[in-house]
Every structure is written in structure tokens, then in C-alpha cells.
Write an enzyme that holds these catalytic residues in place. Structure first.
Site, PDB file in Angstrom:
ATOM      1  N   PRO A 140       0.983  -1.121   0.033  1.00 31.41           N
ATOM      2  CA  PRO A 140       0.053   0.038  -0.142  1.00 31.41           C
ATOM      3  C   PRO A 140       0.852   1.157  -0.056  1.00 31.41           C
ATOM      4  CG  PRO A 140      -0.063  -1.174   2.117  1.00 31.41           C
ATOM      5  CD  PRO A 140       0.465  -2.005   1.085  1.00 31.41           C
ATOM      6  N   ASN A 141       0.357   2.338  -0.845  1.00 32.59           N
ATOM      7  CA  ASN A 141       0.883   3.600  -0.791  1.00 32.59           C
ATOM      8  C   ASN A 141       2.125   3.775  -1.647  1.00 32.59           C
ATOM      9  OD1 ASN A 141      -1.289   5.003   0.728  1.00 32.59           O
ATOM     10  ND2 ASN A 141      -0.460   3.904   2.423  1.00 32.59           N
ATOM     11  N   ARG A 144       5.057  11.008  -2.498  1.00 31.23           N
ATOM     12  CA  ARG A 144       4.535  10.640  -1.061  1.00 31.23           C
ATOM     13  C   ARG A 144       6.156  10.992  -0.341  1.00 31.23           C
ATOM     14  NH1 ARG A 144       4.775   4.488   1.302  1.00 31.23           N
ATOM     15  NH2 ARG A 144       4.027   5.036   3.345  1.00 31.23           N
ATOM     16  N   TYR A 168      11.118   9.021   1.256  1.00 32.56           N
ATOM     17  CA  TYR A 168      10.969   7.900   0.149  1.00 32.56           C
ATOM     18  C   TYR A 168      11.587   8.153  -1.047  1.00 32.56           C
ATOM     19  CZ  TYR A 168       7.496   6.049   3.375  1.00 32.56           C
ATOM     20  OH  TYR A 168       7.154   5.380   4.558  1.00 32.56           O
ATOM     21  N   ASN A 195       8.274  -5.560  -0.940  1.00 33.07           N
ATOM     22  CA  ASN A 195       8.202  -4.299   0.104  1.00 33.07           C
ATOM     23  C   ASN A 195       6.560  -4.274   0.277  1.00 33.07           C
ATOM     24  OD1 ASN A 195       7.871  -1.748   1.034  1.00 33.07           O
ATOM     25  ND2 ASN A 195       9.134  -0.667  -0.440  1.00 33.07           N
ATOM     26  N   ALA A 234       2.950  -0.689   4.704  1.00 34.05           N
ATOM     27  CA  ALA A 234       2.713  -0.893   6.230  1.00 34.05           C
ATOM     28  C   ALA A 234       2.447  -2.291   6.588  1.00 34.05           C
ATOM     29  CB  ALA A 234       1.634   0.257   6.677  1.00 34.05           C
ATOM     30  N   GLU A 291      13.056  -9.183   1.520  1.00 39.27           N
ATOM     31  CA  GLU A 291      12.439  -7.887   1.916  1.00 39.27           C
ATOM     32  C   GLU A 291      13.013  -6.605   1.490  1.00 39.27           C
ATOM     33  OE1 GLU A 291      11.629  -8.405   6.048  1.00 39.27           O
ATOM     34  OE2 GLU A 291      10.749  -6.331   6.216  1.00 39.27           O
ATOM     35  N   HIS A 331      13.037  -2.187   1.863  1.00 37.52           N
ATOM     36  CA  HIS A 331      12.207  -1.030   2.388  1.00 37.52           C
ATOM     37  C   HIS A 331      13.121   0.113   1.628  1.00 37.52           C
ATOM     38  CE1 HIS A 331       9.519  -3.211   4.861  1.00 37.52           C
ATOM     39  NE2 HIS A 331      10.445  -3.859   5.201  1.00 37.52           N
ATOM     40  N   ARG A 377      13.339   5.053  12.348  1.00 39.19           N
ATOM     41  CA  ARG A 377      12.131   5.848  12.204  1.00 39.19           C
ATOM     42  C   ARG A 377      11.194   5.510  13.326  1.00 39.19           C
ATOM     43  NH1 ARG A 377       9.451   4.949   6.592  1.00 39.19           N
ATOM     44  NH2 ARG A 377       8.039   6.692   7.622  1.00 39.19           N
ATOM     45  N   ARG A 423       7.946   0.822  13.276  1.00 39.58           N
ATOM     46  CA  ARG A 423       8.491   0.232  12.143  1.00 39.58           C
ATOM     47  C   ARG A 423       9.325  -0.678  12.238  1.00 39.58           C
ATOM     48  NH1 ARG A 423       5.632   3.626   8.390  1.00 39.58           N
ATOM     49  NH2 ARG A 423       5.294   5.622   9.107  1.00 39.58           N
TER      50      ARG A 423
END
Ligand code: DQA
Length: 152
Positions: free
Chosen positions: A13-14, A21, A26, A77, A80, A101, A103, A110, A114
């Protein structure tokens, strides 16, 4: 000649909003630009890429289930869902292929929430904090796991 192994690259998502964003976190690269770079890197390493994004947890679970028949490796990725989804962890644990994985941000510098990733348990390795370049690093690592380096 044997068929080129496919790496499924899943985005949660996102991540469709990359570019605009929170660019200070990012970066300014769009997901389409990351996809194009991944394709180039994959081709040089004798891999094909199936690159997807969804805002829905169910789509990601279904795509991971389907990967068993179609992909040789999986890069994810989960956005959330990384921090919440036992369903994605369960799907990854039964997918029977190397999982990496990724990110964009360094999730360890952060917010505290997270720092927990449910999906790391199913991952061969985790790459975070290198922005869009993390995907390229993941493809590179996947080529070693699948033994395709030098065949491109
Ligand atoms: C992210 C980190 C997650 O915490 C966040 O929810 C995202 C993006 C990253 O790529 O840095 O959506 O996975």
C-alpha cells in the site's frame, strides 16, 4: 535454451504514490521508474521481472500463493503491512522460493512501530535505507541466490 527465471517483485500500500509521497523519506523516484531500473538490472543478470503493486492485503497474499507455480524468487516491499500482516508472513512461509524484503527507508531509524517486521521471519535477507536502489541490490542478491549471474 532454458527459460529465463522470473522474479516476482511485490509492492504494498501507498507505494503507488512514490515520487510525491513524503519525498524527504522515500525519495523522488516513482514506482514506474523503479520498475524500469529493475527490468534493466534483471535483464543483465539473466532474470525476468514481474512487477506489481496493490493497496490490498488480499491481492498480495493471492499473488504470493500463485508465485509457487510461476516465479523462481520473490522480492517484497509490503509497505505498512510489513508491520501488521501475519497473513503475508504465512503466505511467504509456504512459497518455497527465496524471499528478499526491501524497504526504501531505514525502518530502524524511524518510529518504534516500524522496527517490527512480521515478514522478516520468512526472508532470506532484508535491504533497507537505500531508496529505490534497494530494489536493484535485491535483484543482484537474487541473481546470486538463483545462480544466474554471468548468464546475462
Ligand atoms: C516502507 C516502510 C514502511 O514502514 C511504510 O509503511 C511504507 C514504506 C519503505 O519502503 O520504507 O509504506 O516499506
Amino acid at each position: 535454451m532454458s527459460e529465463t527465471p522470473t522474479v516476482l517483485v511485490l509492492n504494498g500500500p501507498n507505494l503507488n504514490m512514490l515520487g510525491t509521497r513524503e519525498p524527504e523519506i522515500y525519495g523522488r523516484e516513482t514506482l514506474a521508474e523503479i520498475e524500469a531500473t529493475c527490468r534493466g538490472q534483471a535483464e543483465a543478470l539473466a532474470l525476468a521481472v514481474d512487477f506489481r503493486q496493490s493497496n490490498e492485503e488480499a491481492d498480495l497474499v493471492t499473488w504470493i500463493q500463485e508465485a509457487r507455480g510461476t516465479a523462481a524468487g520473490l522480492i517484497i516491499n509490503a509497505g505498512a503491512y510489513t508491520h501488521t500482516s501475519i497473513a503475508i508472513l504465512d503466505a511467504l512461509q509456504m512459497c518455497e522460493m527465496p524471499v528478499i524484503e526491501v524497504h526504501l527507508s531505514n525502518i530502524f531509524r524511524r518510529e518504534a512501530f516500524r522496527r517490527t517486521s512480521y515478514i522478516s521471519q520468512a526472508a532470506h535477507g532484508v535491504i533497507c535505507g537505500f531508496g529505490g536502489h534497494g530494489y536493484v541490490l535485491a535483484i543482484d542478491a537474487m541473481a546470486d541466490l538463483l545462480g544466474t549471474r554471468g548468464q546475462g
